[in-house]
Design an enzyme around this catalytic site. Sequence first.
Site: not given
Ligand code: MRU
Length: 337
Positions: A232, A221
Amino acid sequence: MNPFESLGLRHDGRTLWVLDQTQLPDAEVWLDGSKPETMVTLIQRLAVRGAPLLGVAAAASLATFAHRGASTTEFTAACAALRAARPTAVNLMWAMDRMKAAPDPIAEARAIFEEDVRLCEGMAGHGAALIQDGEGLLTHCNTGGLATAGIGTALGVIRRAHEQGKSIHVYADETRPLLQGGRLTTWELRRLGIPSTLITDSMAALLLRDGKVQRVLVGSDRVAANGDFANKVGTYGLAVQARFHGVPFHPVAPCSTVDLACPTGAAIPIEERDPAEVRGYGSLRWAPAGMPSWNPSFDVTPADLVTSLVLDRGVFSASELSSGVLVRVCAKEQFPC
Ligand code: MRU
């Protein structure tokens, strides 16, 4: 506006539709995300999610708002509200800063969408070259077509290796507490026909110990300038386990996820979500009502646990990351906040 379409997003020229990811894998329900105020809610309740898709969807919603005649004041306020909808995925801020500065927001939203498709192709090509025939691969959360406008980040790499005819087996972490792996990655893997097994997060160490996993691939992220990265929650634990067992560990991200304004991972803001998400899911609750719980949505993995970072423009080793390679390769992507 010209129509466009991805796995989780559709624009028919008038209306922006988003696939409600909270209802997968049971139902494919498309919701109207044309109004920025609705999009803010969709983002916050994770109907739309995944770092790159957050930026693409927010930009598309703003472009639709502009197309429908929003005033400059309304547009600016909507841009700020979308930018603040979730704090960790920098793609959201990056896309909103582009939209705010763009002379033509409709063209800019399309450019952001098309760029993301290309960035996914870049990551897929570089990352798939790392994967050897016969490997077991472990992944966390959802990083595929649902999380991007294209084929994905880590899951895009896996998909490309499968398309290249490599015999692979994917282990998908369920991903507590909101089960993006169990609900979404499994849905994508089955659509793609990629051999795979679902595990709970707590089973990963056993698979690594038993030699079933030759490589761990995750998304991100936000990547700090030194290569530390947020992803995550649970990713950091996986990185520690992979290092202990000598298994290569690779974050996969586009340059739009790199934030050079964060010198290290300590500067990355981490979203804390409703503690109730840890006590149950949907209508099911397994902890006593009101049990104190903690719900950080992301954790930060230090760059020295990374074997190499797969970017859209190449693969960079831990030593390249510590020598500041991201500042050189991603500088032109950065936007003043
Ligand atoms: O909370 P989320 O579902 O938006 O978290 C998403 C993630 O942690 C992904 O691993 C991250 O956005 C990278 S993937 C394209």
